[in-house]
Design an enzyme around this catalytic site. Sequence first.
Site, PDB file in Angstrom:
ATOM      1  N   ASN A 146       0.848  -1.195   0.000  1.00  0.00           N
ATOM      2  CA  ASN A 146       0.000   0.000   0.000  1.00  0.00           C
ATOM      3  C   ASN A 146       0.879   1.239   0.000  1.00  0.00           C
ATOM      4  O   ASN A 146       2.097   1.143  -0.024  1.00  0.00           O
ATOM      5  CB  ASN A 146      -0.942  -0.030   1.211  1.00  0.00           C
ATOM      6  CG  ASN A 146      -0.173  -0.101   2.503  1.00  0.00           C
ATOM      7  OD1 ASN A 146       0.577   0.804   2.839  1.00  0.00           O
ATOM      8  ND2 ASN A 146      -0.319  -1.202   3.230  1.00  0.00           N
ATOM      9  N   ASP A 215      -4.129  -6.153   5.102  1.00  0.00           N
ATOM     10  CA  ASP A 215      -5.164  -7.001   5.707  1.00  0.00           C
ATOM     11  C   ASP A 215      -5.183  -8.401   5.101  1.00  0.00           C
ATOM     12  O   ASP A 215      -5.642  -9.343   5.722  1.00  0.00           O
ATOM     13  CB  ASP A 215      -6.532  -6.343   5.546  1.00  0.00           C
ATOM     14  CG  ASP A 215      -6.633  -5.066   6.374  1.00  0.00           C
ATOM     15  OD1 ASP A 215      -6.272  -5.127   7.559  1.00  0.00           O
ATOM     16  OD2 ASP A 215      -7.036  -4.026   5.827  1.00  0.00           O
ATOM     17  N   PHE A 260      -3.917   3.526  14.739  1.00  0.00           N
ATOM     18  CA  PHE A 260      -4.192   4.523  13.710  1.00  0.00           C
ATOM     19  C   PHE A 260      -5.332   4.007  12.850  1.00  0.00           C
ATOM     20  O   PHE A 260      -5.511   2.795  12.724  1.00  0.00           O
ATOM     21  CB  PHE A 260      -2.957   4.735  12.824  1.00  0.00           C
ATOM     22  CG  PHE A 260      -1.995   5.732  13.393  1.00  0.00           C
ATOM     23  CD1 PHE A 260      -1.283   5.433  14.537  1.00  0.00           C
ATOM     24  CD2 PHE A 260      -1.824   6.968  12.795  1.00  0.00           C
ATOM     25  CE1 PHE A 260      -0.404   6.351  15.081  1.00  0.00           C
ATOM     26  CE2 PHE A 260      -0.947   7.894  13.329  1.00  0.00           C
ATOM     27  CZ  PHE A 260      -0.232   7.593  14.469  1.00  0.00           C
ATOM     28  N   LYS A 274     -13.778   0.701  15.863  1.00  0.00           N
ATOM     29  CA  LYS A 274     -12.438   0.120  15.906  1.00  0.00           C
ATOM     30  C   LYS A 274     -11.801   0.270  17.291  1.00  0.00           C
ATOM     31  O   LYS A 274     -11.188  -0.646  17.815  1.00  0.00           O
ATOM     32  CB  LYS A 274     -11.576   0.834  14.861  1.00  0.00           C
ATOM     33  CG  LYS A 274     -10.465   0.019  14.322  1.00  0.00           C
ATOM     34  CD  LYS A 274      -9.884   0.660  13.092  1.00  0.00           C
ATOM     35  CE  LYS A 274     -10.756   0.417  11.870  1.00  0.00           C
ATOM     36  NZ  LYS A 274     -10.175   1.047  10.679  1.00  0.00           N
ATOM     37  N   LYS A 278     -10.964  -3.219  19.129  1.00  0.00           N
ATOM     38  CA  LYS A 278      -9.554  -3.598  19.246  1.00  0.00           C
ATOM     39  C   LYS A 278      -8.997  -3.314  20.644  1.00  0.00           C
ATOM     40  O   LYS A 278      -7.822  -3.527  20.889  1.00  0.00           O
ATOM     41  CB  LYS A 278      -8.724  -2.892  18.175  1.00  0.00           C
ATOM     42  CG  LYS A 278      -9.124  -3.270  16.742  1.00  0.00           C
ATOM     43  CD  LYS A 278      -8.028  -2.911  15.750  1.00  0.00           C
ATOM     44  CE  LYS A 278      -8.485  -3.162  14.317  1.00  0.00           C
ATOM     45  NZ  LYS A 278      -7.369  -3.111  13.363  1.00  0.00           N
TER      46      LYS A 278
HETATM   47  O1  C5P Z   1      -8.732  -1.830  10.877  1.00  0.00           O
HETATM   48  P1  C5P Z   1      -7.620  -1.001  10.358  1.00  0.00           P
HETATM   49  O2  C5P Z   1      -6.638  -1.765   9.527  1.00  0.00           O
HETATM   50  O3  C5P Z   1      -8.059   0.263   9.680  1.00  0.00           O
HETATM   51  O4  C5P Z   1      -6.888  -0.532  11.699  1.00  0.00           O
HETATM   52  C1  C5P Z   1      -5.744   0.214  11.625  1.00  0.00           C
HETATM   53  C2  C5P Z   1      -4.926  -0.020  12.827  1.00  0.00           C
HETATM   54  O5  C5P Z   1      -4.801  -1.433  13.062  1.00  0.00           O
HETATM   55  C3  C5P Z   1      -3.511   0.484  12.682  1.00  0.00           C
HETATM   56  O6  C5P Z   1      -3.070   0.908  13.939  1.00  0.00           O
HETATM   57  C4  C5P Z   1      -2.759  -0.737  12.170  1.00  0.00           C
HETATM   58  O7  C5P Z   1      -1.392  -0.679  12.516  1.00  0.00           O
HETATM   59  C5  C5P Z   1      -3.475  -1.868  12.884  1.00  0.00           C
HETATM   60  N1  C5P Z   1      -3.534  -3.131  12.138  1.00  0.00           N
HETATM   61  C6  C5P Z   1      -2.844  -4.224  12.618  1.00  0.00           C
HETATM   62  N2  C5P Z   1      -2.912  -5.433  11.954  1.00  0.00           N
HETATM   63  C7  C5P Z   1      -3.651  -5.559  10.845  1.00  0.00           C
HETATM   64  C8  C5P Z   1      -4.361  -4.441  10.346  1.00  0.00           C
HETATM   65  C9  C5P Z   1      -4.280  -3.245  11.024  1.00  0.00           C
HETATM   66  O8  C5P Z   1      -2.165  -4.111  13.624  1.00  0.00           O
HETATM   67  N3  C5P Z   1      -3.684  -6.730  10.229  1.00  0.00           N
END
Ligand code: C5P
Length: 339
Positions: A146, A215, A260, A274, A278
């Site tokens: 990305n 993701d 973030f 979120k 989380k």
């Molecule tokens: O759900 P989203 O990906 O938007 O959430 C973003 C946050 O989750 C960020 O802090 C990112 O570092 C973390 N994240 C993570 N592991 C993933 C996806 C996102 O730690 N697989």
Amino acid sequence: MWGERDRPSVEHISLADAARIAVVAPATANFIGKLANGIADDMLTTALMAFNKPVVICPSMNVNMYRNPILKANLERLVSCGYHVMIPESGDLACGWTGEGRMPEPEAIFHEVKRLLGPRDLDGLRLLVTAGPTEEPLDPVRFLTNRSSGKMGVAVAKRALARGAEVTLVSGPLKVPEPTGVNHIQVRTAAEMMDRVLERFHESDIVVKAAAVADFRPETFCEEKLKKEDFGTSINLVRNPDILATLGSRKWPDQILIGFAAETSDAIQKARVKLKNKNVDMLVLNDVSQPGAGFDCDTNIVRLLFRSGEDEQLAMMSKEDVADQILSRALALRRMAHH
Ligand code: C5P
């Protein structure tokens, strides 16, 4: 500066020893070239050669000189050696041209100096920061990734270090120079990032997860480069582990966890969900559809969301300033959790 024949002057050393910070404003292309290449043939360059504290460089010159690739390479060299290079302002230049190259306003330079000399209020705390994108390989030459540059996470790592924290940075491939003075662990995939982060999580007081973790990853990795004929019209993907959610489920009450979120619509609502799901203490929301925010730029516009339901919108500011704001809130949360 060379003094008497029988009494060699060491004024450049006493100057360097006496100051806590050095500022070169305006910094010419010639001076930058000398500093970046280790040439010390006058008072300024010799004093700086002996200077091991923060140095702020304010490039000021004609726009075409500023865009010269040699000057750019010299500035990059300085940044990678830990010098603080301020971005010149745009506008009318002394030479009659218009463009970038103006010395920043004295107020802006003063602000930078104040920040660099700021309090060591994170002394004794261990910070774990993640930054940058991850790369999810399909074969030895292709991968999914990305647009993250790593700037935001690197800014957090740098500021935390300057404020006295012991910093570990776990990052994917960065598009900015790696910060000096932090324990930097480079990874490539989300799975590697998960492993490295979990190894250090229990010994971290504050965790800032600025990485843009992919993701999904391709379901299979092919050791050989895939040929055109091997491709169908789709790539099967599988979910990557959510590192932040995993940390959220394992954290101690006094460990501060900061996530973030980059959103392009319904930002606040999604971010609130979120924050809760989380189990993070603070979520930094950037609406990446706004100019001056999000990926790859030097500024950011963020809203800080807290577990208490409160939130705070910050103005557009440099990523280093955003980092300072985040760290100050993290410290306050940490103190609250401790009492
Ligand atoms: O759900 P989203 O990906 O938007 O959430 C973003 C946050 O989750 C960020 O802090 C990112 O570092 C973390 N994240 C993570 N592991 C993933 C996806 C996102 O730690 N697989």
